[in-house]
Design a protein around this motif. Sequence first.
Motif, PDB file in Angstrom:
ATOM      1  N   LEU A   1      11.739  16.268  19.952  1.00 13.42           N
ATOM      2  CA  LEU A   1      13.282  16.796  18.557  1.00 13.42           C
ATOM      3  C   LEU A   1      12.168  17.776  17.688  1.00 13.42           C
TER       4      LEU A   1
ATOM      5  N   GLN B   1      25.038  19.425  12.767  1.00 13.20           N
ATOM      6  CA  GLN B   1      24.077  17.870  13.209  1.00 13.20           C
ATOM      7  C   GLN B   1      24.716  17.123  14.428  1.00 13.20           C
TER       8      GLN B   1
ATOM      9  N   LEU C   1      17.905  11.979  12.946  1.00 11.03           N
ATOM     10  CA  LEU C   1      19.088  12.782  12.723  1.00 11.03           C
ATOM     11  C   LEU C   1      19.027  12.166  10.499  1.00 11.03           C
TER      12      LEU C   1
ATOM     13  N   GLU D   1      25.240  18.795  17.582  1.00 10.03           N
ATOM     14  CA  GLU D   1      24.816  19.221  18.138  1.00 10.03           C
ATOM     15  C   GLU D   1      23.602  17.776  18.361  1.00 10.03           C
ATOM     16  N   ARG D   2      22.973  17.593  17.579  1.00 12.31           N
ATOM     17  CA  ARG D   2      21.976  16.678  17.587  1.00 12.31           C
ATOM     18  C   ARG D   2      21.957  15.932  17.498  1.00 12.31           C
TER      19      ARG D   2
END
Length: 282
Positions: free
Chosen positions: A76, A52, A34, A54-55
Amino acid sequence: MTESDADEVSTGEFARLSRLSPKALRLYDHAGVLEPSRVDPVTGARHYLRGQLERAYLVSSLRQVGIPLTEIKTALDEEGSLGADRIAAFWAEAEAEHAARRRLVGSLTERLRGNVSAATSMAYAVSTRSLPDRSVLAQTRHLHIDEQTAVREEFVGNLRHAGIKPLPGVAGAPFIIYYGDVSADSDGPIEWCWPVPEDRAPELAKRFPDLTLRTDPAHQEAYVHYGATTLLHAARIVLAAQSLLAWSRDQDRQTVGPLRLVYLESQGEGSVPDCDVAVPLR
């Protein structure tokens, strides 16, 4: 991406929205799972996009169930359903290890109750085979569990880099001898062994002066076919060892050496080698 998704926010605001601490965000940035959308070149301040989140939720949820960051990053980064398949495979492996721990704890409680027969019951099928005298290049080290993989990869990598491939068949398979437990508390020792052709043994010994050339004597051994080396876990190895001890007791056979892990040849390009857990017999 909607306009709201593209809105840039500070680390503090993103931490509030994602319910992740700034410390966690720094960790996830360092691990590559992330990363901030922008880092100010002057102040070093990190900024994120609302898109970002959601990630961030996904990474946080996967961490909550114990998935390592390295596995999360790989999953991912993969396309389509491959990432989901990777996580599913990791969890199946974790469940297998949990089942092995449950069975091991049951065995240990039976031992504490004095029921030795039940405590050493056979969790795996046991077979036997005979092996000839073999010349092996060997390295013995004292180390703890968190050092084992790195040292093994160094030992194997040096030989493979020099073009030394495993010999065919079980007799040519590299193996590890555990002279003592390897854990957070115990440092072995253990010995890595790589069989080499008899006629090339002296030459290879000179090429690898840090390794010891010795003979592994001919013997018969009992073994359990463990499976893929990606599934090596302490509890399952202990259960395999218990199966070997139970078999030797039932068959009135005497073991004459410490436990071994035998790394069998891969079955195809890029495939993971299988492993046997074995013990020499008189």
